[in-house]
Design a protein around this motif. Sequence first.
Motif, PDB file in Angstrom:
ATOM      1  N   LEU A   1       0.811  -1.209   0.000  1.00 40.21           N
ATOM      2  CA  LEU A   1       0.000   0.000   0.000  1.00 40.21           C
ATOM      3  C   LEU A   1       0.849   1.266   0.000  1.00 40.21           C
ATOM      4  CD1 LEU A   1      -2.900   1.077   0.120  1.00 40.21           C
ATOM      5  CD2 LEU A   1      -2.708   1.068   2.587  1.00 40.21           C
ATOM      6  N   ASP A   2       2.008   1.243   0.649  1.00 40.72           N
ATOM      7  CA  ASP A   2       2.816   2.455   0.759  1.00 40.72           C
ATOM      8  C   ASP A   2       3.325   2.973  -0.577  1.00 40.72           C
ATOM      9  OD1 ASP A   2       2.448   2.516   3.437  1.00 40.72           O
ATOM     10  OD2 ASP A   2       4.450   1.828   3.962  1.00 40.72           O
ATOM     11  N   ASN A   3       3.495   2.121  -1.563  1.00 46.17           N
ATOM     12  CA  ASN A   3       4.050   2.569  -2.836  1.00 46.17           C
ATOM     13  C   ASN A   3       3.067   2.466  -3.990  1.00 46.17           C
ATOM     14  OD1 ASN A   3       6.688   3.219  -1.904  1.00 46.17           O
ATOM     15  ND2 ASN A   3       7.001   1.037  -1.609  1.00 46.17           N
ATOM     16  N   LEU A   4       1.798   2.263  -3.693  1.00 48.71           N
ATOM     17  CA  LEU A   4       0.804   2.110  -4.734  1.00 48.71           C
ATOM     18  C   LEU A   4      -0.116   3.318  -4.791  1.00 48.71           C
ATOM     19  CD1 LEU A   4      -0.254  -1.589  -4.083  1.00 48.71           C
ATOM     20  CD2 LEU A   4       1.397  -0.741  -5.745  1.00 48.71           C
ATOM     21  N   ALA A   5      -0.752   3.501  -5.926  1.00 49.62           N
ATOM     22  CA  ALA A   5      -1.793   4.514  -6.027  1.00 49.62           C
ATOM     23  C   ALA A   5      -2.964   4.101  -5.150  1.00 49.62           C
ATOM     24  CB  ALA A   5      -2.229   4.645  -7.485  1.00 49.62           C
ATOM     25  N   LEU A   6      -3.682   5.084  -4.644  1.00 53.40           N
ATOM     26  CA  LEU A   6      -4.806   4.800  -3.760  1.00 53.40           C
ATOM     27  C   LEU A   6      -5.981   5.670  -4.162  1.00 53.40           C
ATOM     28  CD1 LEU A   6      -5.981   3.541  -1.118  1.00 53.40           C
ATOM     29  CD2 LEU A   6      -5.027   5.529   0.079  1.00 53.40           C
ATOM     30  N   SER A   7      -7.156   5.061  -4.285  1.00 50.46           N
ATOM     31  CA  SER A   7      -8.394   5.793  -4.560  1.00 50.46           C
ATOM     32  C   SER A   7      -9.441   5.365  -3.546  1.00 50.46           C
ATOM     33  CB  SER A   7      -8.920   5.484  -5.962  1.00 50.46           C
ATOM     34  OG  SER A   7      -8.014   5.907  -6.940  1.00 50.46           O
ATOM     35  N   ILE A   8     -10.179   6.337  -3.044  1.00 48.92           N
ATOM     36  CA  ILE A   8     -11.274   6.078  -2.115  1.00 48.92           C
ATOM     37  C   ILE A   8     -12.502   6.756  -2.699  1.00 48.92           C
ATOM     38  CG2 ILE A   8     -12.168   6.411   0.219  1.00 48.92           C
ATOM     39  CD1 ILE A   8      -9.158   6.831   1.042  1.00 48.92           C
ATOM     40  N   GLY A   9     -13.535   5.994  -3.029  1.00 50.33           N
ATOM     41  CA  GLY A   9     -14.758   6.550  -3.580  1.00 50.33           C
ATOM     42  C   GLY A   9     -15.946   6.221  -2.698  1.00 50.33           C
TER      43      GLY A   9
ATOM     44  N   HIS B   1     -21.202  12.201  -4.586  1.00 51.20           N
ATOM     45  CA  HIS B   1     -20.091  11.257  -4.742  1.00 51.20           C
ATOM     46  C   HIS B   1     -18.772  11.974  -4.483  1.00 51.20           C
ATOM     47  CE1 HIS B   1     -17.248   8.536  -6.836  1.00 51.20           C
ATOM     48  NE2 HIS B   1     -18.003   7.655  -6.213  1.00 51.20           N
ATOM     49  N   LEU B   2     -17.982  11.431  -3.547  1.00 56.73           N
ATOM     50  CA  LEU B   2     -16.648  11.945  -3.254  1.00 56.73           C
ATOM     51  C   LEU B   2     -15.613  10.911  -3.674  1.00 56.73           C
ATOM     52  CD1 LEU B   2     -17.078  13.375   0.369  1.00 56.73           C
ATOM     53  CD2 LEU B   2     -17.321  14.578  -1.816  1.00 56.73           C
ATOM     54  N   MET B   3     -14.537  11.380  -4.267  1.00 55.47           N
ATOM     55  CA  MET B   3     -13.429  10.505  -4.655  1.00 55.47           C
ATOM     56  C   MET B   3     -12.136  11.169  -4.228  1.00 55.47           C
ATOM     57  SD  MET B   3     -12.333   7.704  -6.224  1.00 55.47           S
ATOM     58  CE  MET B   3     -13.621   7.113  -7.282  1.00 55.47           C
ATOM     59  N   ALA B   4     -11.321  10.453  -3.481  1.00 59.68           N
ATOM     60  CA  ALA B   4      -9.992  10.905  -3.090  1.00 59.68           C
ATOM     61  C   ALA B   4      -8.977  10.035  -3.812  1.00 59.68           C
ATOM     62  CB  ALA B   4      -9.809  10.787  -1.590  1.00 59.68           C
ATOM     63  N   VAL B   5      -7.955  10.660  -4.386  1.00 64.13           N
ATOM     64  CA  VAL B   5      -6.975   9.932  -5.189  1.00 64.13           C
ATOM     65  C   VAL B   5      -5.571  10.348  -4.779  1.00 64.13           C
ATOM     66  CG1 VAL B   5      -6.100   9.546  -7.530  1.00 64.13           C
ATOM     67  CG2 VAL B   5      -8.567   9.795  -7.150  1.00 64.13           C
ATOM     68  N   PHE B   6      -4.713   9.361  -4.549  1.00 62.34           N
ATOM     69  CA  PHE B   6      -3.275   9.588  -4.387  1.00 62.34           C
ATOM     70  C   PHE B   6      -2.603   8.962  -5.592  1.00 62.34           C
ATOM     71  CE2 PHE B   6      -4.686   9.571   0.055  1.00 62.34           C
ATOM     72  CZ  PHE B   6      -4.078  10.722   0.522  1.00 62.34           C
ATOM     73  N   GLU B   7      -1.895   9.768  -6.374  1.00 63.46           N
ATOM     74  CA  GLU B   7      -1.215   9.273  -7.568  1.00 63.46           C
ATOM     75  C   GLU B   7       0.289   9.443  -7.375  1.00 63.46           C
ATOM     76  OE1 GLU B   7      -0.839  10.345 -12.291  1.00 63.46           O
ATOM     77  OE2 GLU B   7      -2.540  11.101 -11.180  1.00 63.46           O
ATOM     78  N   PRO B   8       1.018   8.328  -7.241  1.00 68.01           N
ATOM     79  CA  PRO B   8       2.458   8.435  -6.989  1.00 68.01           C
ATOM     80  C   PRO B   8       3.214   8.976  -8.204  1.00 68.01           C
ATOM     81  CG  PRO B   8       1.828   6.140  -7.263  1.00 68.01           C
ATOM     82  CD  PRO B   8       0.565   6.948  -7.302  1.00 68.01           C
ATOM     83  N   HIS B   9       4.275   9.724  -7.920  1.00 70.89           N
ATOM     84  CA  HIS B   9       5.177  10.192  -8.973  1.00 70.89           C
ATOM     85  C   HIS B   9       6.185   9.081  -9.264  1.00 70.89           C
ATOM     86  CE1 HIS B   9       4.453  14.732  -8.005  1.00 70.89           C
ATOM     87  NE2 HIS B   9       3.335  14.084  -8.246  1.00 70.89           N
ATOM     88  N   ALA B  10       6.892   9.218 -10.349  1.00 70.27           N
ATOM     89  CA  ALA B  10       7.847   8.195 -10.771  1.00 70.27           C
ATOM     90  C   ALA B  10       8.955   7.974  -9.743  1.00 70.27           C
ATOM     91  CB  ALA B  10       8.457   8.569 -12.117  1.00 70.27           C
ATOM     92  N   ASP B  11       9.279   8.996  -8.932  1.00 69.87           N
ATOM     93  CA  ASP B  11      10.359   8.839  -7.950  1.00 69.87           C
ATOM     94  C   ASP B  11       9.970   7.945  -6.784  1.00 69.87           C
ATOM     95  OD1 ASP B  11       8.760  10.411  -6.259  1.00 69.87           O
ATOM     96  OD2 ASP B  11      10.095  12.149  -6.319  1.00 69.87           O
ATOM     97  N   GLY B  12       8.679   7.616  -6.637  1.00 67.68           N
ATOM     98  CA  GLY B  12       8.221   6.740  -5.565  1.00 67.68           C
ATOM     99  C   GLY B  12       8.158   7.399  -4.200  1.00 67.68           C
ATOM    100  N   GLU B  13       8.594   8.635  -4.083  1.00 66.74           N
ATOM    101  CA  GLU B  13       8.611   9.348  -2.809  1.00 66.74           C
ATOM    102  C   GLU B  13       7.553  10.435  -2.722  1.00 66.74           C
ATOM    103  OE1 GLU B  13      10.459   8.744  -0.053  1.00 66.74           O
ATOM    104  OE2 GLU B  13      11.077   6.937  -1.123  1.00 66.74           O
TER     105      GLU B  13
END
Length: 132
Positions: A1-9, A83-95
């Motif tokens: 989970l720490d290095n993956l994209a996350l979506s909450i809808g 409808h609410l959607m929260a998205v975390f989209e990781p950058h290529a650097d992983g940080e």
Amino acid sequence: LDNLALSIGVWVYVEAGSESIQTVFANKAAGCDANPSHHGVALFVNEWQTSSQQAWLSWGNEHSGCEELGSARQAVPYTTWTHLMAVFEPHADGEHFTARIYVNGALAASTEKGGPGSTKVSTSPPSRPLAD
């Protein structure tokens, strides 16, 4: 989970006159102290002790406490399914990542430079929310 994209809808229905934070989803403790119990994310409506009708996304860990991203006021209407959607989209650097909030499919807030909404973020771009 720490290095993956996350979506909450989620679909939310906020009662008229609801005051203070209305938690929709949380896997972290409330508040912003920098300690292990604040490792995670929270999605909620209304800023602390207000009836702002804002969608808020909060994330943090034992080092940052919390970082927050909020929509414009009155973005989440009372007595209407929304409808609410929260998205975390990781950058290529992983940080680092981009955080976004969507309300009924429209972008309501983003940590991207020049993005809509209100941020309380200490790093730009933000660091991974769930990193150790």
